[in-house]
Design a protein around this motif. Structure first.
Motif, PDB file in Angstrom:
ATOM      1  N   ILE A 177       0.812  -1.346  -0.065  1.00 12.95           N
ATOM      2  CA  ILE A 177       0.062  -0.122  -0.171  1.00 12.95           C
ATOM      3  C   ILE A 177       1.046   1.197  -0.101  1.00 12.95           C
ATOM      4  O   ILE A 177       0.571   2.252  -0.661  1.00 12.95           O
ATOM      5  CB  ILE A 177      -1.217   0.039   1.262  1.00 12.95           C
ATOM      6  N   TRP A 178       2.045   1.173   1.021  1.00 10.56           N
ATOM      7  CA  TRP A 178       2.668   2.383   1.137  1.00 10.56           C
ATOM      8  C   TRP A 178       3.515   2.711  -0.312  1.00 10.56           C
ATOM      9  O   TRP A 178       3.814   3.610  -0.572  1.00 10.56           O
ATOM     10  CB  TRP A 178       3.692   2.302   2.168  1.00 10.56           C
ATOM     11  N   LEU A 179       3.948   1.407  -1.055  1.00 11.19           N
ATOM     12  CA  LEU A 179       4.564   1.800  -2.219  1.00 11.19           C
ATOM     13  C   LEU A 179       3.812   2.125  -3.177  1.00 11.19           C
ATOM     14  O   LEU A 179       4.239   3.074  -4.203  1.00 11.19           O
ATOM     15  CB  LEU A 179       5.154   0.158  -2.747  1.00 11.19           C
ATOM     16  N   PHE A 180       2.574   1.741  -3.418  1.00  8.99           N
ATOM     17  CA  PHE A 180       1.605   2.432  -4.170  1.00  8.99           C
ATOM     18  C   PHE A 180       1.250   3.934  -4.061  1.00  8.99           C
ATOM     19  O   PHE A 180       1.422   4.745  -4.949  1.00  8.99           O
ATOM     20  CB  PHE A 180       0.317   1.514  -4.253  1.00  8.99           C
ATOM     21  N   LEU A 181       1.214   4.119  -2.825  1.00 12.50           N
ATOM     22  CA  LEU A 181       1.018   5.494  -2.644  1.00 12.50           C
ATOM     23  C   LEU A 181       2.090   6.615  -3.045  1.00 12.50           C
ATOM     24  O   LEU A 181       1.913   7.603  -3.514  1.00 12.50           O
ATOM     25  CB  LEU A 181       0.718   5.829  -1.148  1.00 12.50           C
ATOM     26  N   LEU A 182       3.194   6.051  -2.558  1.00  3.97           N
ATOM     27  CA  LEU A 182       4.426   6.561  -3.171  1.00  3.97           C
ATOM     28  C   LEU A 182       4.582   6.721  -4.497  1.00  3.97           C
ATOM     29  O   LEU A 182       5.560   7.451  -4.954  1.00  3.97           O
ATOM     30  CB  LEU A 182       5.808   5.921  -2.423  1.00  3.97           C
ATOM     31  N   SER A 183       4.005   5.982  -5.235  1.00  2.00           N
ATOM     32  CA  SER A 183       4.133   5.947  -6.666  1.00  2.00           C
ATOM     33  C   SER A 183       3.155   7.143  -7.449  1.00  2.00           C
ATOM     34  O   SER A 183       3.358   7.448  -8.627  1.00  2.00           O
ATOM     35  CB  SER A 183       3.894   4.503  -7.443  1.00  2.00           C
ATOM     36  N   LYS A 184       2.307   7.520  -6.540  1.00  3.89           N
ATOM     37  CA  LYS A 184       1.350   8.443  -7.005  1.00  3.89           C
ATOM     38  C   LYS A 184       1.530   9.940  -6.322  1.00  3.89           C
ATOM     39  O   LYS A 184       1.327  10.980  -6.850  1.00  3.89           O
ATOM     40  CB  LYS A 184      -0.035   8.027  -6.403  1.00  3.89           C
ATOM     41  N   PHE A 185       2.123   9.818  -4.939  1.00  3.14           N
ATOM     42  CA  PHE A 185       2.177  11.145  -4.275  1.00  3.14           C
ATOM     43  C   PHE A 185       3.564  11.440  -3.670  1.00  3.14           C
ATOM     44  O   PHE A 185       4.264  10.282  -3.656  1.00  3.14           O
ATOM     45  CB  PHE A 185       1.071  11.147  -3.339  1.00  3.14           C
ATOM     46  N   SER A 186       3.902  12.480  -3.182  1.00  5.72           N
ATOM     47  CA  SER A 186       5.192  12.693  -2.642  1.00  5.72           C
ATOM     48  C   SER A 186       5.387  12.257  -0.961  1.00  5.72           C
ATOM     49  O   SER A 186       4.362  12.099  -0.513  1.00  5.72           O
ATOM     50  CB  SER A 186       5.739  14.162  -2.599  1.00  5.72           C
ATOM     51  N   ALA A 187       6.568  11.795  -0.642  1.00  7.72           N
ATOM     52  CA  ALA A 187       6.670  11.328   0.508  1.00  7.72           C
ATOM     53  C   ALA A 187       6.375  12.328   1.703  1.00  7.72           C
ATOM     54  O   ALA A 187       5.941  11.883   2.717  1.00  7.72           O
ATOM     55  CB  ALA A 187       8.178  11.152   0.859  1.00  7.72           C
ATOM     56  N   ASN A 188       6.623  13.668   1.313  1.00  6.02           N
ATOM     57  CA  ASN A 188       6.221  14.911   2.210  1.00  6.02           C
ATOM     58  C   ASN A 188       4.766  15.012   2.600  1.00  6.02           C
ATOM     59  O   ASN A 188       4.308  15.097   3.724  1.00  6.02           O
ATOM     60  CB  ASN A 188       6.602  16.075   1.699  1.00  6.02           C
ATOM     61  N   GLN A 189       3.913  14.730   1.402  1.00  2.36           N
ATOM     62  CA  GLN A 189       2.426  14.671   1.707  1.00  2.36           C
ATOM     63  C   GLN A 189       2.137  13.568   2.483  1.00  2.36           C
ATOM     64  O   GLN A 189       1.039  13.517   3.287  1.00  2.36           O
ATOM     65  CB  GLN A 189       1.652  14.554   0.356  1.00  2.36           C
ATOM     66  N   LEU A 190       2.531  12.405   2.466  1.00  2.00           N
ATOM     67  CA  LEU A 190       2.285  11.209   3.215  1.00  2.00           C
ATOM     68  C   LEU A 190       2.717  10.936   4.463  1.00  2.00           C
ATOM     69  O   LEU A 190       2.210  10.349   5.435  1.00  2.00           O
ATOM     70  CB  LEU A 190       2.588   9.757   2.117  1.00  2.00           C
ATOM     71  N   PRO A 210      13.379  18.367   3.224  1.00  2.00           N
ATOM     72  CA  PRO A 210      13.398  19.099   1.917  1.00  2.00           C
ATOM     73  C   PRO A 210      11.971  18.825   1.022  1.00  2.00           C
ATOM     74  O   PRO A 210      11.603  17.533   1.200  1.00  2.00           O
ATOM     75  CB  PRO A 210      14.582  18.559   1.170  1.00  2.00           C
ATOM     76  N   PRO A 211      11.561  19.404   0.169  1.00  2.00           N
ATOM     77  CA  PRO A 211      10.309  19.006  -0.907  1.00  2.00           C
ATOM     78  C   PRO A 211      10.891  18.041  -1.599  1.00  2.00           C
ATOM     79  O   PRO A 211      11.708  18.241  -2.289  1.00  2.00           O
ATOM     80  CB  PRO A 211       9.831  20.434  -1.564  1.00  2.00           C
ATOM     81  N   GLU A 212       9.715  16.933  -1.637  1.00  4.08           N
ATOM     82  CA  GLU A 212       9.940  16.059  -2.927  1.00  4.08           C
ATOM     83  C   GLU A 212       8.668  16.015  -3.708  1.00  4.08           C
ATOM     84  O   GLU A 212       7.648  15.638  -3.211  1.00  4.08           O
ATOM     85  CB  GLU A 212      10.340  14.833  -2.040  1.00  4.08           C
ATOM     86  N   PRO A 213       8.705  16.540  -4.948  1.00  4.75           N
ATOM     87  CA  PRO A 213       7.530  16.500  -5.580  1.00  4.75           C
ATOM     88  C   PRO A 213       6.999  15.121  -6.132  1.00  4.75           C
ATOM     89  O   PRO A 213       7.575  14.192  -5.914  1.00  4.75           O
ATOM     90  CB  PRO A 213       8.036  17.161  -6.867  1.00  4.75           C
ATOM     91  N   SER A 214       5.825  15.136  -6.601  1.00  2.67           N
ATOM     92  CA  SER A 214       5.278  13.724  -6.779  1.00  2.67           C
ATOM     93  C   SER A 214       5.411  13.126  -8.260  1.00  2.67           C
ATOM     94  O   SER A 214       5.574  14.030  -9.156  1.00  2.67           O
ATOM     95  CB  SER A 214       3.534  13.973  -6.948  1.00  2.67           C
TER      96      SER A 214
END
Length: 320
Positions: free
Chosen positions: A251-264, A310-314
């Motif tokens: 689940i976490w891997l899928f989310l990180l493929s869609k959104f940035s780590a900073n958001q999650l 630091p910011p990490e974009p999606s």
């Protein structure tokens, strides 16, 4: 405990990036991951009631490994190491096995409440290690403040085990802090490895290393020990293997493929308090004023560290 894949949105072939708003379903899924991780310490304590500790470590990855392998086939991810990848895989496997060993044995010697709070100090170790290893990950004033706040609360919890044995042993608390150190270090090492390797490939060989190492040790040291397989013990074992090491990772891997780590990563703030609640409700463990104070300080420190990262974009699309 397995390492939740953290800050892994720098997957391969992500040259085109956009800023993407976090969807409501993604927020719920991230909160679900936080809840899954919150139950790890409780699951370990329950499983230890009927299964020897080294056997637990081997079984949790033995259950997760076939699922990770299936995912690699679905995504068509090659698993054969090439070039010098063996060196990176050996280092990652060593860090994983060390953290799991310290976490499991430490949790056995302390309470799940203490274990949950202490293991979630790993972002502070990751922030510190990242300053020296990763480009663009410097210790800002906000991150240093967060680390200082959190680490002011950790000694309260560690030393409580020495003064109040019912709250867990001093050695157990220290071992869980050691596990947090190795989790944080592994996160930084993973970010470097994942610049050239797919995360599913890394997860597969991490699990294979854990099964091989813990399996051999358990065979020689715990083969004669009895196992009491009650429904609760089996449930605790399945939770670690299938829910945490397999489902939580995917689940976490899928989310990180869609959104940035900073958001999650902000949802990690929910893991320590949820873990304390689960330990108190399910295992009837006491929650002292030391634990509550430490919990507040760790969560406050975690907030500052995450906000100062630091910011990490999606990514624009999932990595294959």
């Amino acid at each position: 405990m397995s390492v939740p894949i953290d800050q892994v949105d720098n997957l391969k072939d992500q040259e085109t990036i956009v800023v993407r708003k976090l969807a409501w379903w993604a927020a719920l899924a991230a909160l679900g991951c936080a809840a899954i991780w919150a139950g790890q310490s409780v699951a370990v304590k329950v499983a230890l009631e009927g299964i020897p500790p080294i056997t637990i470590m081997a079984l949790r990855f033995l259950m997760a490994l076939p699922i990770v392998y299936l995912v690699s086939r679905v995504l068509r991810v090659g698993l054969k190491p090439v070039g010098n990848e063996w060196k990176a895989l050996m280092l990652s496997g060593f860090l994983l096995c060390t953290q799991i060993c310290l976490f499991t044995l430490g949790t056995r010697a302390t309470t799940s409440v203490h274990s949950t709070i202490l293991i979630n100090s790993f972002p502070f170790f990751a922030a510190f290690a990242g300053h020296f290893i990763l480009k663009g990950h410097r210790l800002t004033a906000r991150i240093v403040l967060g680390i200082a706040i959190a680490f002011s609360g950790i000694p309260l919890l560690v030393l409580e085990g020495n003064e109040h044995p019912a709250s867990g042993s001093l050695l157990g608390n220290i071992m869980v802090v050691g596990a947090a150190f190795f989790v944080g270090t592994k996160i930084v090492v993973m970010k470097r490895i994942l610049e050239h390797m797919h995360p599913v490939k890394l997860a597969f060989w991490d699990g294979a290393a854990a099964v091989a190492i813990f399996g051999v040790i358990a065979l020689f040291k715990e083969s004669g020990e009895p196992m009491i397989l009650s429904s609760a013990v089996v449930g605790g074992m399945v939770y670690q293997g299938l829910v945490v090491s397999a489902m939580g990772f995917l689940i976490w891997l899928f989310l990180l493929s869609k959104f940035s780590a900073n958001q999650l990563n902000v949802f990690r703030l929910f893991t320590p308090p949820l873990g304390v609640i689960l330990g108190s409700v399910i295992l009837k463990e006491p929650v002292s004023h030391f634990a509550l104070t430490s919990l507040l300080l760790v969560c406050a420190g975690l907030y500052f560290v995450l906000k100062g990262s630091p910011p990490e974009p999606s990514p624009t699309e999932p990595s294959a």
